[in-house]
Design a protein around this motif. Sequence first.
Motif, PDB file in Angstrom:
ATOM      1  N   ASN A  80      -9.122   7.678 -50.616  1.00  0.00           N
ATOM      2  CA  ASN A  80     -10.158   7.585 -49.592  1.00  0.00           C
ATOM      3  C   ASN A  80     -11.185   6.505 -49.912  1.00  0.00           C
ATOM      4  OD1 ASN A  80     -11.789   8.109 -47.383  1.00  0.00           O
ATOM      5  ND2 ASN A  80     -12.853   9.814 -48.367  1.00  0.00           N
ATOM      6  N   ILE A  81     -10.717   5.291 -50.144  1.00  0.00           N
ATOM      7  CA  ILE A  81     -11.632   4.183 -50.405  1.00  0.00           C
ATOM      8  C   ILE A  81     -11.194   2.927 -49.656  1.00  0.00           C
ATOM      9  CG2 ILE A  81     -12.477   4.946 -52.668  1.00  0.00           C
ATOM     10  CD1 ILE A  81     -10.448   3.189 -53.991  1.00  0.00           C
ATOM     11  N   ILE A  82     -12.163   2.092 -49.361  1.00  0.00           N
ATOM     12  CA  ILE A  82     -11.918   0.775 -48.788  1.00  0.00           C
ATOM     13  C   ILE A  82     -12.117  -0.236 -49.904  1.00  0.00           C
ATOM     14  CG2 ILE A  82     -12.594  -0.920 -47.048  1.00  0.00           C
ATOM     15  CD1 ILE A  82     -13.783   1.430 -45.441  1.00  0.00           C
ATOM     16  N   GLN A  83     -11.072  -0.963 -50.230  1.00  0.00           N
ATOM     17  CA  GLN A  83     -11.134  -1.926 -51.324  1.00  0.00           C
ATOM     18  C   GLN A  83     -11.433  -3.331 -50.796  1.00  0.00           C
ATOM     19  OE1 GLN A  83      -7.575  -1.827 -53.700  1.00  0.00           O
ATOM     20  NE2 GLN A  83      -7.875   0.287 -54.344  1.00  0.00           N
ATOM     21  N   LEU A  84     -12.163  -4.087 -51.598  1.00  0.00           N
ATOM     22  CA  LEU A  84     -12.424  -5.490 -51.325  1.00  0.00           C
ATOM     23  C   LEU A  84     -11.983  -6.315 -52.518  1.00  0.00           C
ATOM     24  CD1 LEU A  84     -14.797  -3.814 -49.739  1.00  0.00           C
ATOM     25  CD2 LEU A  84     -15.758  -6.086 -49.405  1.00  0.00           C
ATOM     26  N   LYS A  85     -11.487  -7.497 -52.259  1.00  0.00           N
ATOM     27  CA  LYS A  85     -11.041  -8.389 -53.318  1.00  0.00           C
ATOM     28  C   LYS A  85     -11.930  -9.615 -53.358  1.00  0.00           C
ATOM     29  CE  LYS A  85      -6.763 -10.481 -55.086  1.00  0.00           C
ATOM     30  NZ  LYS A  85      -5.333 -10.727 -54.784  1.00  0.00           N
ATOM     31  N   LYS A  86     -12.546  -9.858 -54.515  1.00  0.00           N
ATOM     32  CA  LYS A  86     -13.430 -11.010 -54.669  1.00  0.00           C
ATOM     33  C   LYS A  86     -12.629 -12.269 -55.013  1.00  0.00           C
ATOM     34  CE  LYS A  86     -17.422 -10.678 -56.494  1.00  0.00           C
ATOM     35  NZ  LYS A  86     -18.481 -10.567 -57.533  1.00  0.00           N
ATOM     36  N   GLU A  87     -13.348 -13.395 -54.995  1.00  0.00           N
ATOM     37  CA  GLU A  87     -12.698 -14.675 -55.295  1.00  0.00           C
ATOM     38  C   GLU A  87     -12.083 -14.703 -56.692  1.00  0.00           C
ATOM     39  OE1 GLU A  87     -15.691 -14.215 -54.194  1.00  0.00           O
ATOM     40  OE2 GLU A  87     -15.929 -15.255 -52.275  1.00  0.00           O
ATOM     41  N   ASP A  88     -12.680 -13.968 -57.626  1.00  0.00           N
ATOM     42  CA  ASP A  88     -12.166 -13.928 -58.996  1.00  0.00           C
ATOM     43  C   ASP A  88     -11.090 -12.852 -59.182  1.00  0.00           C
ATOM     44  OD1 ASP A  88     -13.669 -11.649 -58.804  1.00  0.00           O
ATOM     45  OD2 ASP A  88     -15.138 -12.208 -60.323  1.00  0.00           O
ATOM     46  N   ASN A 125     -16.577  11.910 -45.379  1.00  0.00           N
ATOM     47  CA  ASN A 125     -16.699  10.572 -44.824  1.00  0.00           C
ATOM     48  C   ASN A 125     -15.453   9.774 -45.171  1.00  0.00           C
ATOM     49  OD1 ASN A 125     -17.560   8.066 -43.914  1.00  0.00           O
ATOM     50  ND2 ASN A 125     -18.797   7.664 -45.729  1.00  0.00           N
ATOM     51  N   THR A 126     -14.793   9.203 -44.168  1.00  0.00           N
ATOM     52  CA  THR A 126     -13.612   8.387 -44.433  1.00  0.00           C
ATOM     53  C   THR A 126     -13.456   7.347 -43.350  1.00  0.00           C
ATOM     54  OG1 THR A 126     -11.279   8.476 -45.105  1.00  0.00           O
ATOM     55  CG2 THR A 126     -11.908   9.778 -43.185  1.00  0.00           C
ATOM     56  N   PHE A 127     -12.412   6.535 -43.459  1.00  0.00           N
ATOM     57  CA  PHE A 127     -12.174   5.477 -42.476  1.00  0.00           C
ATOM     58  C   PHE A 127     -11.101   5.906 -41.484  1.00  0.00           C
ATOM     59  CE2 PHE A 127      -9.769   4.645 -46.359  1.00  0.00           C
ATOM     60  CZ  PHE A 127      -8.465   4.606 -45.881  1.00  0.00           C
ATOM     61  N   PHE A 128     -11.278   5.457 -40.258  1.00  0.00           N
ATOM     62  CA  PHE A 128     -10.332   5.731 -39.178  1.00  0.00           C
ATOM     63  C   PHE A 128      -9.990   4.418 -38.481  1.00  0.00           C
ATOM     64  CE2 PHE A 128     -12.810   9.536 -39.773  1.00  0.00           C
ATOM     65  CZ  PHE A 128     -11.933  10.593 -39.567  1.00  0.00           C
ATOM     66  N   GLU A 129      -8.786   4.337 -37.970  1.00  0.00           N
ATOM     67  CA  GLU A 129      -8.450   3.208 -37.110  1.00  0.00           C
ATOM     68  C   GLU A 129      -8.911   3.524 -35.696  1.00  0.00           C
ATOM     69  OE1 GLU A 129      -4.703   0.406 -35.683  1.00  0.00           O
ATOM     70  OE2 GLU A 129      -4.335   2.105 -37.043  1.00  0.00           O
TER      71      GLU A 129
END
Length: 231
Positions: A80-88, A125-129
């Motif tokens: 239940n997480i939204i991941q982000l990827k940085k430039e590094d 709390n979570t993400f939905f489409e």
Amino acid sequence: MYRSKRIIFGLAILYTLSGYSQLQPPNSNSTLQDLAFFIDVNNKKYANAQGSKYIYADFKLAKIEGLSGSHLVRFDPVDNIIQLKKEDNKILSLSKKYQYKIELLDGTGIYETQQFINTDGKIENTFFESIHTSKKYKLYKKHRIKFQPAKPAKSSYEPATDPEFIPLDAIYYVMNLEKNPGHLLELPRKKKVFLNFFGNRAKEMSKYIKTQNLKTSSEQDLIKILNYYFQ
């Protein structure tokens, strides 16, 4: 069993009306540093697991409302997480304290974080489409993936199995924008319980679904059913 499910559904409505505390979106001065934190994606628990724990295996470029620029994101229904990827190439997780709207720039989807009632009757709390939006309602899809741990062999007839991620059927939620904006109600998956969602219009809705040859398991048919109900 049917009666108990009706009771649970009724309780869910009561929770929905009384238990929510609205999540706030990031303010205009928010930065990625304010909203995200580093995570370890190499969890030993999932070592050698077959399949993927993400809706999309690869990161996708997206616009996050409230943040400038574009960001690489992917969605993990298991943890239940939204991941982000940085430039590094470091991986971040968005904080669950806020409400986000994330639009994938390849046009494959819009995701929003919302509160809902989980199977334990607790608000989560979570993400939905975001599937469909009209003036009167919003339809959301909750993607589900189950982690199945490895199983040791029980006998020569039941060999050991590897750990794996198993995709499950999605669950749909509706938000009544006129009566309860911000509150999500789960749409039951079984037809008899599904019809109970419409209260005193259940017979009318049953007739409409039958005459139009609609299936509640079809996403497009589900939109037609809700459009008719909310018209």
